[in-house]
Write an enzyme that holds these catalytic residues in place. Structure first.
Site, PDB file in Angstrom:
ATOM      1  N   CYS A   1       0.890  -1.186   0.000  1.00 43.45           N
ATOM      2  CA  CYS A   1       0.000   0.000   0.000  1.00 43.45           C
ATOM      3  C   CYS A   1       0.912   1.216   0.000  1.00 43.45           C
ATOM      4  O   CYS A   1       1.079   1.882   1.015  1.00 43.45           O
ATOM      5  CB  CYS A   1      -0.905  -0.005   1.232  1.00 43.45           C
ATOM      6  SG  CYS A   1      -1.772  -1.570   1.498  1.00 43.45           S
TER       7      CYS A   1
ATOM      8  N   PRO B   1       2.009   7.745  -0.967  1.00 40.38           N
ATOM      9  CA  PRO B   1       2.569   8.372  -2.175  1.00 40.38           C
ATOM     10  C   PRO B   1       3.994   7.934  -2.524  1.00 40.38           C
ATOM     11  O   PRO B   1       4.599   8.489  -3.426  1.00 40.38           O
ATOM     12  CB  PRO B   1       2.529   9.859  -1.821  1.00 40.38           C
ATOM     13  CG  PRO B   1       2.697   9.887  -0.336  1.00 40.38           C
ATOM     14  CD  PRO B   1       2.043   8.650   0.194  1.00 40.38           C
ATOM     15  N   GLY B   2       4.538   6.956  -1.789  1.00 39.43           N
ATOM     16  CA  GLY B   2       5.807   6.364  -2.204  1.00 39.43           C
ATOM     17  C   GLY B   2       7.021   6.686  -1.360  1.00 39.43           C
ATOM     18  O   GLY B   2       8.135   6.273  -1.688  1.00 39.43           O
TER      19      GLY B   2
ATOM     20  N   CYS C   1      -0.447   4.136  10.821  1.00 36.18           N
ATOM     21  CA  CYS C   1      -0.267   5.469  11.418  1.00 36.18           C
ATOM     22  C   CYS C   1      -1.398   5.721  12.422  1.00 36.18           C
ATOM     23  O   CYS C   1      -2.034   6.765  12.415  1.00 36.18           O
ATOM     24  CB  CYS C   1      -0.205   6.558  10.353  1.00 36.18           C
ATOM     25  SG  CYS C   1      -1.668   6.656   9.324  1.00 36.18           S
TER      26      CYS C   1
END
Length: 450
Positions: free
Chosen positions: A265, A268-269, A387
């Site tokens: 997942c 944004p990388g 998170c």
């Protein structure tokens, strides 16, 4: 309004998008500001501050309005509700704007929006609040601790109660206070391309304030700049915006040159690029996400950072990919979660949480972990992270995973700084808490396949 744009009307539209249409706050604010790029820096800052502040302090603001208004906030028409909320935020938290100006602008905005007959109501409520707000009595800590903390720190009561039970009064209050603190953005200097000194010098040359972030020598907090997209270090791919908690994931993964890594997942990388950097351009990071939009975000970052060993493609983490079975040296499952650890950055999260949503998330997380387990080579590594600070999504999922798959926890003491070492890190997992550890709220666990 010097630009000819009515900034308070923009604020109203943004708040309606967030609170009535369910848009994410950072997206609603970003879209509005990019539409009016010519706005002076001061007006952009005003819009951002009032939108974020009104959202962050919504429970406190509603308590104030309900104390002075015959009509409660939940019974008001949405535009009037948001006009009053943003005005009360300015009255309570922004000394630079005169009270009379706040009241006048709110009344004018109500009229502009077609609520001519409600002008006296808006005017009356706001002028009373401006006069009497300092005399208002707030809930008593001694009488009702949950209610007191909820209003004081604008956190829904169910979340306050839950964290009191999980973490105790002192830690809970530290977390609640930290969520309301304004924080500079944290960046990772890409040390395998450039020295930290050179990157920091480039930032300082553009007037950026650079301060060390905790725990990692390549992590820095930056402030006093207009837009990160205009910084040379960002344009040239020398820095990546990333919280320290997220950087620690790649540290505990400890990839070796030539590894094949699946990041399930990845958008944004940030973590994928960090893992690629740690292999110094060797090996492969297979960065996956569920939609074309998310994969495009990863590809933008790969392109900007010129990460030659990271590739991105669309793959739903809940759907088993037979091609990947037993192929990966490391699998990273940074699963979708309630996000309670990043409420400080995305305050709308706290108002949208429900017990049902959380139950659905736990099922989704376990579904992804089931698939992740199948992709790890014998003796390979699985990193599970979130998170959030919710035990159901973190420790309980960790125990469930070990009971259902041929994996064992492995100590992460070797890879975390001394200040973070504890009984749990020697076992193989770490829960970071906002206000306690100086990072976002974040959980990570390291498993080794038997």
């Amino acid at each position: 309004m010097t630009s000819g744009i009515n900034t308070r009307e923009m604020i109203l539209e943004i708040l309606l998008q967030i609170n009535e249409e369910g848009e994410h706050s950072h997206i609603a604010i970003r879209n509005a500001l990019s539409k009016y790029q010519f706005l002076p820096k001061q007006e952009r800052a005003f819009i951002t501050r009032v939108c974020e502040g009104t959202l962050e302090y919504r429970i406190l603001i509603d308590y104030i309005i309900d104390s002075f208004s015959k009509i409660t906030v939940d019974k008001m028409k949405p535009p009037i509700r948001e006009i009053l909320r943003s005005a009360v935020y300015q009255l309570k938290f922004m000394d630079r704007v005169p009270d009379s100006a706040v009241c006048n602008e709110a009344v004018k905005l109500a009229q502009r929006k077609g609520f001519y007959n409600l002008k006296p109501f808006v005017n009356g409520v706001l002028r009373t609040i401006a006069r009497q707000m300092d005399e208002l009595e707030y809930p008593s800590r001694k009488v009702n601790l949950v209610r007191y903390l909820s209003v004081r720190y604008s956190m829904p009561e169910p979340l306050v109660l839950r964290w009191l039970n999980d973490y105790g009064e002192e830690v809970t209050e530290k977390m609640l206070a930290d969520f309301l603190e304004e924080k500079p953005i944290t960046v990772r200097c890409r040390t395998y391309l450039n020295s930290v000194e050179e990157t920091c010098e480039s930032l300082r040359n553009q007037g950026v304030k650079v301060e060390p972030a905790p725990y990692l020598p390549y992590a820095f907090r930056i402030s006093d700049y207009n837009h990160i997209l205009a910084l040379d270090a960002f344009i040239e791919g020398k820095i990546v915006a990333q919280d320290v908690s997220s950087m620690l994931v790649s540290e505990i993964a400890n990839p070796q040159k030539g590894d094949y890594i699946i990041d399930m997942c990845a958008a944004p990388g940030g973590k994928s690029i960090h893992l690629g950097d740690k292999m110094e351009g060797f090996g492969t990071v297979d960065a996956r996400d569920v939609s074309r939009y998310k994969v495009e975000l990863i590809q933008e970052n790969i392109h900007r950072t010129d990460s030659i060993n990271v590739q991105a493609h669309v793959q739903d983490a809940t759907v088993f990919d037979v091609e990947s079975e037993c192929k990966a040296d490391i699998v990273l499952a940074d699963v979708p979660c309630s996000g309670y650890g990043v409420i400080g950055k995305k305050p709308e999260i706290k108002y949208r949480s429900t017990a049902q949503k959380e139950e659905e998330l736990v099922i989704l997380q376990r579904n992804i972990l089931d698939k992740a387990a199948e992709y790890v080579k014998p003796r390979g590594v699985l990193i599970f992270s979130t998170c959030t600070i919710a035990k159901e999504e973190n420790e309980e999922n960790m125990m469930w995973f070990m009971n259902n798959h041929p994996f064992k926890l492995e100590s992460i003491d070797e890879f975390v700084p001394d200040e973070l070492k504890s009984e749990t890190t020697s076992l193989g997992y770490l829960q970071l808490l906002p206000g306690v550890h100086g990072t976002d709220g974040f959980f990570m666990a390291k498993f080794r396949r038997k």
